[in-house]
Write an enzyme that holds these catalytic residues in place. Structure first.
Site, PDB file in Angstrom:
ATOM      1  N   ASP A 178      -9.603 -10.370   8.930  1.00 30.98           N
ATOM      2  CA  ASP A 178      -8.985  -9.034   8.914  1.00 30.98           C
ATOM      3  C   ASP A 178      -9.894  -7.866   9.297  1.00 30.98           C
ATOM      4  O   ASP A 178      -9.434  -6.912   9.893  1.00 30.98           O
ATOM      5  CB  ASP A 178      -8.409  -8.773   7.513  1.00 30.98           C
ATOM      6  CG  ASP A 178      -7.457  -7.592   7.490  1.00 30.98           C
ATOM      7  OD1 ASP A 178      -6.615  -7.480   8.398  1.00 30.98           O
ATOM      8  OD2 ASP A 178      -7.550  -6.764   6.572  1.00 30.98           O
ATOM      9  N   HIS A 229     -10.116  -3.495  13.074  1.00 27.67           N
ATOM     10  CA  HIS A 229      -9.078  -4.165  12.282  1.00 27.67           C
ATOM     11  C   HIS A 229      -8.708  -5.423  13.054  1.00 27.67           C
ATOM     12  O   HIS A 229      -7.833  -5.411  13.915  1.00 27.67           O
ATOM     13  CB  HIS A 229      -7.871  -3.242  12.118  1.00 27.67           C
ATOM     14  CG  HIS A 229      -6.825  -3.801  11.210  1.00 27.67           C
ATOM     15  ND1 HIS A 229      -5.477  -3.639  11.421  1.00 27.67           N
ATOM     16  CD2 HIS A 229      -6.926  -4.525  10.070  1.00 27.67           C
ATOM     17  CE1 HIS A 229      -4.799  -4.241  10.449  1.00 27.67           C
ATOM     18  NE2 HIS A 229      -5.650  -4.782   9.619  1.00 27.67           N
ATOM     19  N   LYS A 275      -2.249 -12.231  12.789  1.00 28.22           N
ATOM     20  CA  LYS A 275      -3.718 -12.151  12.895  1.00 28.22           C
ATOM     21  C   LYS A 275      -4.412 -13.189  12.007  1.00 28.22           C
ATOM     22  O   LYS A 275      -5.288 -13.923  12.453  1.00 28.22           O
ATOM     23  CB  LYS A 275      -4.127 -10.727  12.496  1.00 28.22           C
ATOM     24  CG  LYS A 275      -5.530 -10.339  12.801  1.00 28.22           C
ATOM     25  CD  LYS A 275      -5.739  -8.842  12.819  1.00 28.22           C
ATOM     26  CE  LYS A 275      -5.393  -8.026  11.633  1.00 28.22           C
ATOM     27  NZ  LYS A 275      -5.099  -8.300  10.377  1.00 28.22           N
ATOM     28  N   THR A 276      -4.008 -13.245  10.749  1.00 31.62           N
ATOM     29  CA  THR A 276      -4.611 -14.197   9.805  1.00 31.62           C
ATOM     30  C   THR A 276      -4.257 -15.629  10.191  1.00 31.62           C
ATOM     31  O   THR A 276      -5.117 -16.503  10.259  1.00 31.62           O
ATOM     32  CB  THR A 276      -4.117 -13.897   8.371  1.00 31.62           C
ATOM     33  OG1 THR A 276      -4.522 -12.566   8.027  1.00 31.62           O
ATOM     34  CG2 THR A 276      -4.698 -14.862   7.361  1.00 31.62           C
ATOM     35  N   ARG A 300       1.234 -12.193  -1.457  1.00 32.80           N
ATOM     36  CA  ARG A 300      -0.117 -12.316  -0.898  1.00 32.80           C
ATOM     37  C   ARG A 300      -0.978 -13.258  -1.714  1.00 32.80           C
ATOM     38  O   ARG A 300      -0.731 -13.474  -2.899  1.00 32.80           O
ATOM     39  CB  ARG A 300      -0.808 -10.951  -0.915  1.00 32.80           C
ATOM     40  CG  ARG A 300      -0.198  -9.921   0.022  1.00 32.80           C
ATOM     41  CD  ARG A 300      -0.843  -9.982   1.371  1.00 32.80           C
ATOM     42  NE  ARG A 300      -0.358  -8.951   2.275  1.00 32.80           N
ATOM     43  CZ  ARG A 300      -0.888  -8.710   3.463  1.00 32.80           C
ATOM     44  NH1 ARG A 300      -1.931  -9.412   3.877  1.00 32.80           N
ATOM     45  NH2 ARG A 300      -0.389  -7.779   4.245  1.00 32.80           N
ATOM     46  N   SER A 360      -0.401  -5.760  10.288  1.00 26.43           N
ATOM     47  CA  SER A 360       0.238  -6.667   9.333  1.00 26.43           C
ATOM     48  C   SER A 360       1.485  -7.289   9.938  1.00 26.43           C
ATOM     49  O   SER A 360       2.298  -6.578  10.532  1.00 26.43           O
ATOM     50  CB  SER A 360       0.653  -5.869   8.098  1.00 26.43           C
ATOM     51  OG  SER A 360      -0.239  -6.122   7.072  1.00 26.43           O
ATOM     52  N   LYS A 380      -8.520  -2.175   1.312  1.00 28.06           N
ATOM     53  CA  LYS A 380      -8.391  -1.280   2.459  1.00 28.06           C
ATOM     54  C   LYS A 380      -9.196   0.010   2.259  1.00 28.06           C
ATOM     55  O   LYS A 380      -9.559   0.673   3.229  1.00 28.06           O
ATOM     56  CB  LYS A 380      -6.912  -0.953   2.735  1.00 28.06           C
ATOM     57  CG  LYS A 380      -6.148  -2.136   3.313  1.00 28.06           C
ATOM     58  CD  LYS A 380      -6.780  -2.706   4.599  1.00 28.06           C
ATOM     59  CE  LYS A 380      -5.880  -3.722   5.272  1.00 28.06           C
ATOM     60  NZ  LYS A 380      -6.561  -4.438   6.380  1.00 28.06           N
ATOM     61  N   ARG A 420       0.830  -1.201   0.000  1.00 29.99           N
ATOM     62  CA  ARG A 420       0.000   0.000   0.000  1.00 29.99           C
ATOM     63  C   ARG A 420       0.870   1.258   0.000  1.00 29.99           C
ATOM     64  O   ARG A 420       2.027   1.223   0.384  1.00 29.99           O
ATOM     65  CB  ARG A 420      -0.919   0.035   1.237  1.00 29.99           C
ATOM     66  CG  ARG A 420      -2.081  -0.948   1.172  1.00 29.99           C
ATOM     67  CD  ARG A 420      -2.951  -0.896   2.419  1.00 29.99           C
ATOM     68  NE  ARG A 420      -2.210  -1.276   3.617  1.00 29.99           N
ATOM     69  CZ  ARG A 420      -1.765  -0.431   4.541  1.00 29.99           C
ATOM     70  NH1 ARG A 420      -1.964   0.869   4.411  1.00 29.99           N
ATOM     71  NH2 ARG A 420      -1.110  -0.867   5.598  1.00 29.99           N
TER      72      ARG A 420
END
Length: 551
Positions: free
Chosen positions: A275, A238, A260-261, A340, A256, A219, A76
């Site tokens: 997410d 988030h 988390k994932t 990704r 990130s 996002k 990003r």
């Protein structure tokens, strides 16, 4: 005599795709639908065909995923995000480093530039989807783009309407115009580069120029929800979320690279989402219809659910493959650290569909501490939970944003500062109220370094240990555990956790360097926390301020 209208189509292809009236479909966007081949809500197979045929560098992996390139930008570009400053929203928005003002005039220049570019393409793609699984709060998002890759990505990431829902879809609540292959004009007022990601709330539009990184669309939708949901009394988060067989929901906060994932994809629990979530008066719901997982060092052993989800229909970005076998080299970061994959959530076998759960029982805040001084797990009081939520500490990991090469300490309010639209204390106050109303327990888990700092004596805390800690939270073991105080930070550390060596639990005993080095590093992190929290003190209550580190 053949029907000329179908001459170009494959002889066996029968189209039954929703075709709304073009006049209403493009009422105000300026897209010239007469001069382009318009692919509306195209199938996965059609998007594969077009991506392979028209987009250079697109290939199919040995597992059947579509391997694509996002071009020059592989992460990003937060510095290029803009929100239009206009009277109806200006008082609500948290202007500053995250939300930079753009004039309506400059937005219209970018809008025109995007439309002109899209109108010169031979073919365009439109996808109509939803954001938010709860029908009471979901919003309709239309994506207009020039790459089949972008369309398939958003088809995976948004919630896919049923044929009946498409039939009655009507007007979107928000439209994304993605002209990412075309640059912004750097001389347009308010531009700082050739990249621009701009949101206009009154026009309900988002315009992308100068970046083909698909994560900007994902996002962007999250940013939109961060504005609209709190207005409806719903907290946007988030976070990832999962649910046990007894219906107990856990919410995982984390930036990130914090896991988390990975940690929410638990074979013993049902995944609600990886997410982006909302917490309403009835419980939590996922905003998305898919998952966007980091692929660096991915393996079937470490992350079996994610590994198996990378198949036909999934989109792999910026990975390196074996030229002959088309097998992905997940350890290869030569294109980017930020490799990704985007896949529909139902590719995770134990996903909870629809992605809606009850009120959370456990709130887990994940941090990746590269200094190696935060404990692998600590139990938080409600004031500490607020303090750590507003602080949102982690070490920014390589690859997740343009220009980040090694970890650096960073504070991201609400564990999602780049996506906040309102002031952080607005979200924090809502969270405090919800945690209080539903008696949720809060935990701080460090998935970063242990035994020392990154690049020195420390090494990354084993995923196996982080999973064992989370299992102990879910089994109730940690609720009943014995705790001791961790000095300076005032955190409660359990003395034992099944499956985790005792010395790992306390950073002081895990430390491989000198004790003076350890104390210095703890103080350094405490000072960083205090300096960061100064900017929220005027809006935080005294018990929350007291919950910070004491030097």
């Amino acid at each position: 005599m053949p029907n000329n209208h179908h001459q170009q189509a494959h002889p066996g292809a029968h189209h039954r795709i929703y075709h709304p009236d073009p006049e209403t479909l493009y009422h105000d966007s300026g897209i010239d639908y007469n001069h382009v081949e318009m692919n509306r809500n195209a199938s996965v197979a059609k998007l594969y065909e077009d991506a392979l045929r028209y987009e250079a560098g697109t290939i199919i992996s040995s597992a059947g995923a579509l391997v694509t390139s996002s071009g020059k930008k592989t992460g990003r570009s937060p510095k290029d995000k803009r929100i239009v400053d206009e009277p109806s929203t200006t008082e609500d928005i948290w202007w500053g480093p995250v939300n930079t003002k753009l004039s309506e005039h400059a937005f219209l220049i970018n809008h025109e530039r995007a439309v002109d570019y899209l109108n010169t393409r031979e073919r365009l793609y439109v996808f109509d989807g939803f954001a938010g699984w709860d029908p009471k709060y979901r919003i309709k998002i239309r994506v207009v783009c020039a790459r089949a890759y972008h369309c398939l990505f958003m088809r995976n990431m948004l919630i896919r309407p049923t044929p009946e829902e498409l039939e009655h879809y009507g007007e979107p609540d928000f439209t994304i115009l993605n002209a990412g292959a075309f640059p912004a004009n750097r001389y347009t007022t308010g531009m700082t580069s050739t990249t621009s990601v701009a949101i206009n709330f009154p026009r309900r539009e988002m315009v992308i120029l100068g970046t083909e990184y698909a994560g900007e669309m994902k996002k962007g939708v999250f940013t939109i929800m961060h504005y609209l949901m709190p207005k409806a009394g719903v907290l946007s988060l988030h976070s990832s979320a999962n649910q046990g067989n007894d219906g107990d929901v856990t919410v995982f906060f984390g930036l990130s690279g914090t896991g988390k994932t990975t940690l929410s994809a638990d074979p013993g629990r049902h995944l609600i989402g990886d997410d982006e979530h909302c917490w309403s008066d009835t419980g939590v719901f996922n905003i998305e219809g898919g998952c966007y997982a980091k692929c660096i060092d991915l393996s079937a052993e470490k992350e079996p659910e994610i590994f198996a989800a990378i198949r036909y229909g999934a989109v792999l970005e910026n990975v390196v493959l074996d030229e002959d076998t088309r097998q992905v080299h997940y350890e290869d970061d030569s294109l980017t650290e930020n490799t990704r994959c985007a896949y529909p959530i139902e590719y995770i076998p134990n996903a909870l569909i629809p992605c809606i759960g009850g009120h959370p029982k456990n709130i887990i805040m994940l941090t990746c501490d590269a200094l190696g001084v935060l404990p692998p797990v600590s139990k938080l009081t409600s004031s500490q939970a607020m303090y750590h939520f507003i602080s949102g500490y982690t070490s920014k990991m390589a690859g997740t944003e343009d220009g980040v090469i090694e970890p650096e300490a960073t504070f991201s309010a609400c564990f999602g500062q780049p996506f906040l639209v309102l002031h952080p204390t607005k979200y924090a106050t809502m969270l405090a109220q919800k945690m209080h109303d539903h008696a949720a327990d809060a935990w701080l888990i460090n998935t970063g370094w242990n035994g020392g700092a990154y690049g020195k004596t420390g090494k990354r805390i084993s995923l196996k240990y982080s999973r064992a800690i989370i299992d102990a939270i879910h089994s109730g073991e940690l609720k009943k555990a014995e705790y001791k105080k961790y000095p300076i930070f005032g955190l409660d550390i359990p003395t034992a956790v099944s499956g985790v060596p005792a010395e790992v639990l306390n950073p002081a005993t895990a430390w491989q360097g000198s004790s003076s080095d350890f104390e210095q590093t703890v103080r350094k992190l405490a000072e960083l926390f205090n300096a960061n929290f100064d900017k929220y003190k005027d809006q935080a209550s005294s018990d929350v301020i007291e919950a910070g580190p004491k030097l």
